[in-house]
Scaffold this motif. Structure first.
Motif, mmCIF file in Angstrom:
data_model
loop_
_atom_site.group_PDB
_atom_site.id
_atom_site.type_symbol
_atom_site.label_atom_id
_atom_site.label_comp_id
_atom_site.label_asym_id
_atom_site.label_seq_id
_atom_site.Cartn_x
_atom_site.Cartn_y
_atom_site.Cartn_z
ATOM 1 N N THR A 1 1.353 5.727 -4.658
ATOM 2 C CA THR A 1 0.142 5.837 -3.845
ATOM 3 C C THR A 1 -0.903 4.811 -4.238
ATOM 4 O O THR A 1 -2.004 4.825 -3.720
ATOM 5 N N ASN B 1 0.844 -1.188 0.000
ATOM 6 C CA ASN B 1 0.000 0.000 0.000
ATOM 7 C C ASN B 1 0.875 1.232 0.000
ATOM 8 O O ASN B 1 2.088 1.159 0.108
ATOM 9 N N ASN C 1 -1.362 1.569 -3.885
ATOM 10 C CA ASN C 1 -1.770 0.455 -3.022
ATOM 11 C C ASN C 1 -1.718 -0.897 -3.726
ATOM 12 O O ASN C 1 -2.275 -1.857 -3.241
ATOM 13 N N VAL D 1 1.500 5.002 1.705
ATOM 14 C CA VAL D 1 1.922 5.306 3.065
ATOM 15 C C VAL D 1 3.379 4.893 3.301
ATOM 16 O O VAL D 1 3.727 4.433 4.383
HETATM 17 C C1 LIG Z 1 -4.329 3.215 -0.076
HETATM 18 O O1 LIG Z 1 -4.357 2.715 1.238
HETATM 19 C C2 LIG Z 1 -4.462 3.722 2.205
HETATM 20 C C3 LIG Z 1 -4.301 3.085 3.563
HETATM 21 O O2 LIG Z 1 -4.983 1.883 3.628
HETATM 22 C C4 LIG Z 1 -5.793 4.439 2.019
HETATM 23 O O3 LIG Z 1 -5.878 5.473 2.959
HETATM 24 C C5 LIG Z 1 -5.845 5.031 0.621
HETATM 25 O O4 LIG Z 1 -7.095 5.610 0.382
HETATM 26 C C6 LIG Z 1 -5.598 3.972 -0.420
HETATM 27 N N1 LIG Z 1 -5.444 4.582 -1.725
HETATM 28 C C7 LIG Z 1 -6.034 4.124 -2.806
HETATM 29 C C8 LIG Z 1 -5.727 4.854 -4.074
HETATM 30 O O5 LIG Z 1 -6.746 3.132 -2.776
#
Ligand SMILES: *[C@@H]1O[C@H](CO)[C@@H](O)[C@H](O)[C@H]1NC(C)=O
Ligand SMILES: *[C@@H]1O[C@H](CO)[C@@H](O)[C@H](O)[C@H]1NC(C)=O
Ligand SMILES: *[C@@H]1O[C@H](CO)[C@@H](O)[C@H](O)[C@H]1NC(C)=O
Ligand SMILES: *[C@@H]1O[C@H](CO)[C@@H](O)[C@H](O)[C@H]1NC(C)=O
Ligand SMILES: *[C@@H]1O[C@H](CO)[C@@H](O)[C@H](O)[C@H]1NC(C)=O
Ligand SMILES: *[C@@H]1O[C@H](CO)[C@@H](O)[C@H](O)[C@H]1NC(C)=O
Ligand SMILES: *[C@@H]1O[C@H](CO)[C@@H](O)[C@H](O)[C@H]1NC(C)=O
Ligand SMILES: *[C@@H]1O[C@H](CO)[C@@H](O)[C@H](O)[C@H]1NC(C)=O
Ligand SMILES: *[C@@H]1O[C@H](CO)[C@@H](O)[C@H](O)[C@H]1NC(C)=O
Ligand SMILES: CC(=O)N[C@H]1CO[C@H](CO)[C@@H](O)[C@@H]1O
Length: 675
Positions: free
Chosen positions: A453, A97, A455, A99
């Motif tokens: 970003t 993911n 994930n 972060v």
């Molecule tokens: C990726 O994962 C993070 C933490 O789980 C979340 O906050 C975020 O929205 C996700 N981003 C996408 C593009 O799915």
């Protein structure tokens, strides 16, 4: 309501006043904690290094780069054939993911130096350093803890002298590392909450384990109440496999530890203020016990419902003999430097955890390296803050990611350690001095950018170049598609004889062009002038957390003729290249984060001046300086304060303050604005 003053608009000469209810970010020189007993002076790292006469964080030792390998097990002109689609690749990691794969582990005893003095005095340089990671990966994970968490205690507000948030007291600990008890007020949680209000920072904290009868659960109670969803997890013991050695328990076994976790869970269940009863992090063993010793107690099945993640901690080696003169053989940094400049070490560091990572994955839980760095007990002079360490930390991070770790935390200590990714200036330095970035901070940036970003990025160790340990390589698949390739060259050779030309081919055909960002430095021993895509944070005491200089992304034209079908990527010796297979990738233009926090330049004479914590330099591929020179100034894009609540700002005070700074020269704000 707080008045905010934006530096960014100096160049556009807009003078208006803003009002916002966000907190003020002061750029004051940080203060150490007050010391409540004479016995506990100095800061203590996770590995508890004592204060040295030359502060380790500013040591300038440059080691001799190891000679190029002879014979060289690989070729300097090697080729790799890559599949475009992940569907045809076996051995990919789990999806990572955003972060940021690398997070930070901040020793409790240095929170007030690094985060800020209290919830209304946050360190803007620290926020900028985090914003850079967030911009690339969507967020940052930070653990507040370490050895000092075990004896830490929440004390009433105003019980610490001068209204401070932190203090130290003698913990009575008899271990060699003499861990002081960190006393903190409830304001620590507000500091974290206020940071999370500005940036997507998620926190981990630790429940003190020094007393398993009278549990001190305030950190869970207040952490959950104040931080809410921004608190991800709570560590149930830090390195319990050292408890017997450190005298925290008379005897201690994995079974006893497992039983104590059960007792902790019972205490949590009985505590109505702890509403989330499924947030623990364990076992955080660090090499005295194998993780399997803990798993063999039935730990995973018994406790997985109570866990946020399973964790381990590990450093490749320790510098305790040098730090504590404990009778062990002192490690000679020059002798072990070559170990950091080879894929062999990172593979052997990670391999013992592959089974555990896959057990955690099967249990549906993240698996994290909760604390690590180049060496415990402060790291190594000449190694820990070198470009070589940056290469190592990228390779180590990618190797962990490939082996299904979900995150890893770089440990951050005080001024008395060699290994910090960033160091706040010492209290007694002149107000002109700013922060210092360690080489491994750049590794965190590169990995954040590599995983992005989305994930959904999976990574694989390619073992290219006949498996030469001097030239590791990884491929990244974003969803189904090959998105990036990472190419290392650990060899240091100024003659150019070991510069690589790496030929990438794809059976499905290579793109017409690819783009490359390099992490560069003169030598593996270099501590200065480390650049990522041409930009640097600056040298010792020059860092405000913002990248300086122009973004330099190299375009490589590939030969798409069917006879050749290849992209040839140069990688200097030493060097690191991140190859973007998709040149339309929007993140290629990421240089300085668009969201920045103006660092105070103010001198002692102007320490009442405060600055807009919102965007002051909006760059999108240009340095903030260019942007300001172009009169673009601050835009609301990426701003941390909602545009509706923010009006452009610049006060007379700020103008005066900044002009004074420029006039005296050398003050960083002068350079940031004018250079
Ligand atoms: C990726 O994962 C993070 C933490 O789980 C979340 O906050 C975020 O929205 C996700 N981003 C996408 C593009 O799915
Ligand atoms: C590198 O290798 C390629 C084929 O793999 C070859 O065509 C090329 O001539 C070589 N270049 C050098 C400088 O050896
Ligand atoms: C934070 O620290 C500053 C500087 O010591 C002080 O002026 C301010 O009152 C403190 N704020 C709080 C909320 O304690
Ligand atoms: C645990 O730490 C707390 C806070 O520092 C201290 O008051 C207490 O005496 C310690 N307990 C044990 C058993 O060491
Ligand atoms: C990582 O997890 C994936 C998915 O479960 C698995 O296929 C892969 O073999 C694992 N990697 C390693 C190195 O064990
Ligand atoms: C600053 O503090 C450090 C550590 O306490 C000390 O070693 C150094 O001599 C001090 N420098 C000055 C200029 O007082
Ligand atoms: C690149 O940036 C865009 C926009 O910020 C984001 O949606 C996307 O997920 C990023 N891609 C990668 C591979 O990081
Ligand atoms: C860093 O690079 C600049 C410009 O190339 C040079 O002037 C400076 O001396 C270098 N600094 C160090 C410490 O090598
Ligand atoms: C940009 O980076 C490339 C590759 O490192 C280098 O050859 C080139 O000189 C750099 N350009 C500038 C303007 O620094
Ligand atoms: C957004 C946020 O959490 N703000 C907090 C900052 O810290 C103060 C305490 O000093 C709180 O009152 C705010 O709520």
């Amino acid at each position: 309501m707080v008045l905010l003053h934006s530096l960014a608009l100096l160049s556009s000469v807009a003078v208006t006043i803003a009002q916002t209810d966000s907190m003020t970010i002061y750029g004051q020189i940080p203060l150490f904690q007050t010391t409540t007993t004479a016995a506990a002076t100095g800061t203590v790292s996770g590995s508890a290094a004592p204060v040295q006469t030359t502060l380790a964080a500013y040591d300038k030792t440059e080691l001799t780069p190891p000679a190029p390998p002879n014979p060289n097990p690989g070729s300097n002109n090697y080729s790799m054939s890559l599949q475009r689609s992940a569907a045809t690749v076996t051995g990919l990691s789990i999806p990572h993911n955003g972060v940021g794969f690398w997070g930070f582990s901040i020793e409790m005893s240095v929170i007030s130096q690094v985060l800020g003095k209290n919830s209304s005095f946050l360190q803007p340089s620290f926020l900028n350093l985090l914003a850079n990671i967030q911009e690339r990966s969507g967020g940052v994970v930070i653990r507040l803890g370490g050895n000092t968490q075990e004896f830490a205690a929440l004390v009433p507000t105003d019980s610490i002298a001068n209204g401070h948030t932190f203090a130290k007291a003698d913990s009575g600990s008899t271990q060699t590392t003499k861990t002081p008890a960190v006393l903190y007020t409830i304001d620590m949680f507000y500091m974290a909450a206020n940071i999370s209000a500005l940036l997507n920072v998620k926190w981990f904290m630790g429940i003190p384990f020094n007393d398993s009868v009278n549990w001190r659960l305030q950190i869970a109670e207040e952490g959950q109440t104040i931080l809410g969803d921004n608190l991800l997890g709570l560590q149930a013991a830090n390195e319990p496999d050292f408890y017997q050695k450190f005298g925290r328990r008379v005897t201690y076994s994995p079974q006893q530890y497992s039983d104590e976790v059960g007792q902790l869970i019972a205490a949590i269940d009985a505590n109505p203020r702890i509403t989330n009863k499924h947030q623990l992090l364990a076992p955080s063993v660090s090499g005295q016990w194998a993780p399997e010793d803990v798993w063999n107690t039935g730990f995973i099945d018994k406790y997985k419902d109570r866990m946020y993640a399973f964790t381990v901690e590990h450093y490749p080696r320790d510098n305790c003999a040098a730090q504590f003169n404990n009778g062990d053989t002192i490690v000679d940094p020059q002798a072990v430097f070559p170990n950091y400049l080879s894929h062999t070490e990172v593979v052997s560091l990670v391999q013992p955890y592959t089974n555990s990572a896959n057990l955690a994955t099967a249990a549906g839980k993240p698996f994290m390296m909760f604390e690590t760095n180049t060496g415990s007990c402060g790291g190594f002079k000449g190694i820990s803050d070198s470009y070589g360490a940056a290469l190592w930390a990228m390779d180590y991070g990618l190797q962990m990611a490939y082996n299904n770790f979900t995150h890893a935390m770089m440990h951050v200590g005080g001024q008395n350690v060699f290994y910090n990714p960033f160091t706040a200036p010492p209290t007694n330095q002149s107000a002109f001095n700013e922060w210092t970035a360690g080489a491994i901070y750049y590794s965190a940036i590169v990995l954040a950018e590599a995983f992005g970003t989305g994930n959904n990025t999976r990574v694989i160790d390619l073992w290219g170049n006949s498996g030469s340990v001097y030239t590791p390589s990884y491929a990244f698949y974003d969803g189904d598609t090959l998105s990036k390739v990472a190419l290392f060259n650990y060899i240091d050779d100024k003659t150019g004889a070991n510069d690589l030309k790496v030929t990438l081919t794809m059976p499905q055909g290579v793109p017409g062009t690819v783009k490359v960002k390099y992490l560069s430095a003169l030598s593996v021993s270099s501590k200065n002038n480390i650049t990522w895509a041409g930009q640097t944070l600056g040298g010792q005491f020059e860092v405000d957390g913002r990248f300086k200089g122009d973004l330099n992304v190299t375009t490589i034209t590939c030969d798409t003729s069917t006879a050749v079908n290849a992209c040839v990527i140069p990688v200097p010796a030493p060097g690191f290249a991140l190859v973007f297979m998709d040149t339309s990738e929007p993140n290629l233009s990421l240089g300085q984060a668009t969201q920045t926090f103006a660092t105070s330049a103010h001198t002692k004479a102007h320490n009442t001046v405060t600055y807009d914590p919102a965007a002051v330099a909006t760059s999108n591929g240009h340095s903030g300086v260019d942007r300001e020179a172009a009169g673009l100034g601050s835009t609301s894009s990426g701003s941390v304060v909602s545009a509706a609540r923010r009006r452009a700002v610049l006060s007379f005070e700020a103008l005066v303050g900044a002009c004074v700074a420029v006039a005296v020269g050398g003050v960083w704000v002068g350079r940031a604005l004018v250079q």
